[in-house]
Design a protein around this motif. Structure first.
Motif, mmCIF file in Angstrom:
data_model
loop_
_atom_site.group_PDB
_atom_site.id
_atom_site.type_symbol
_atom_site.label_atom_id
_atom_site.label_comp_id
_atom_site.label_asym_id
_atom_site.label_seq_id
_atom_site.Cartn_x
_atom_site.Cartn_y
_atom_site.Cartn_z
ATOM 1 N N LYS A 29 -3.888 6.510 -12.929
ATOM 2 C CA LYS A 29 -2.595 5.971 -13.358
ATOM 3 C C LYS A 29 -1.876 6.927 -14.302
ATOM 4 N N ASP A 50 -5.658 3.539 -1.714
ATOM 5 C CA ASP A 50 -4.511 2.814 -2.263
ATOM 6 C C ASP A 50 -3.667 3.756 -3.105
ATOM 7 N N ASP A 53 -0.183 1.570 -9.066
ATOM 8 C CA ASP A 53 1.043 0.857 -9.412
ATOM 9 C C ASP A 53 2.041 1.786 -10.103
ATOM 10 N N PRO A 75 1.419 -0.932 -2.901
ATOM 11 C CA PRO A 75 1.402 -1.653 -4.178
ATOM 12 C C PRO A 75 2.677 -2.474 -4.376
#
Length: 230
Positions: A29, A50, A53, A75
């Motif tokens: 992140k 994935d 975010d 996301p």
């Protein structure tokens, strides 16, 4: 390279990031949190399951390529990429798209070939896409209003090959900019009526144009002969 170091997040002036064709399985992140000036990101041919975010924090992002990864979902923050113009996620494992994708008002090219999609969200109709590529999925039906209210005015390329479509609804009325439509390798029983009508009209117009051209040449030749005789 199997990982993206968090320290890349200190490069706050970065506008392009290309880490394609590696073996990256995860994006920390912190690596994206402060990269708000990114315009183009290429993550194709990695092992991503994935997207973080934090991808939604890159408000100025215009091009995002995640082809040939292992993504199955996008996301929730994906809808924040309001300046995104090109998004390609072909050859992943995506089985659904969020309805909120319709909020990406600047999106022009959407590549989703080679996934596991069984349906397309109604939100697509609000986009102004020029190219929609969804070949090699598991689409079984398309909604009648898929093209409404905006997509019908902008779509130029629609790729639907190699799906499970039995029929196409009469959804092409108003698609005046359409230049390429591929619907081969589907188990369709019959082509849509509006497509047959458009094809017949185009054929008739082409015949008229050819006939007019022949008449012009004949008249020109007759006129030339008349002048020569005088």
């Amino acid at each position: 390279m199997s990982g993206l170091d968090e320290s890349i997040g200190t490069l706050r002036g970065l506008t392009e990031l290309d880490v394609s064709e590696n073996q990256i399985t995860d994006i920390p992140k912190k690596a994206l949190r402060h990269l708000k000036k990114l315009v183009r990101v290429n993550l194709m041919k990695n092992h991503l399951y994935d997207l973080p975010d934090a991808i939604g924090n890159i408000g100025g992002l215009k091009e995002l390529n995640v082809d040939m990864n292992r993504l199955d979902l996008l996301p929730p923050t994906f809808q924040k990429l309001r300046n995104l113009e090109v998004f390609s996620a072909s050859f992943n494992n995506l089985y659904t798209l969020p309805d909120s994708i319709g909020k990406l008002e600047n999106l022009r090219i959407l590549g989703l070939e080679g996934n596991q999609l069984c349906r397309l969200p109604p939100g697509l109709g609000y986009l102004h896409l020029e190219q929609l590529k969804v070949s090699h999925n598991r689409l079984e039906r398309l909604e009648l209003d898929l093209m409404a209210p905006n997509l019908q005015d902008s779509i130029q390329t629609l790729l639907l090959s190699n799906n499970n479509l039995l029929e196409l609804p009469a959804m092409f009325d108003g698609c005046s900019r359409m230049r390429l439509l591929q619907i081969d390798y589907n188990p369709m029983r019959s082509p849509p009526t509006d497509l047959l009508e458009e094809a017949a009209a185009a054929h008739e117009a082409a015949l008229r144009e050819a006939q007019d051209e022949v008449e012009r040449k004949v008249n020109a030749e007759l006129q030339r002969q008349t002048v020569a005789q005088e």
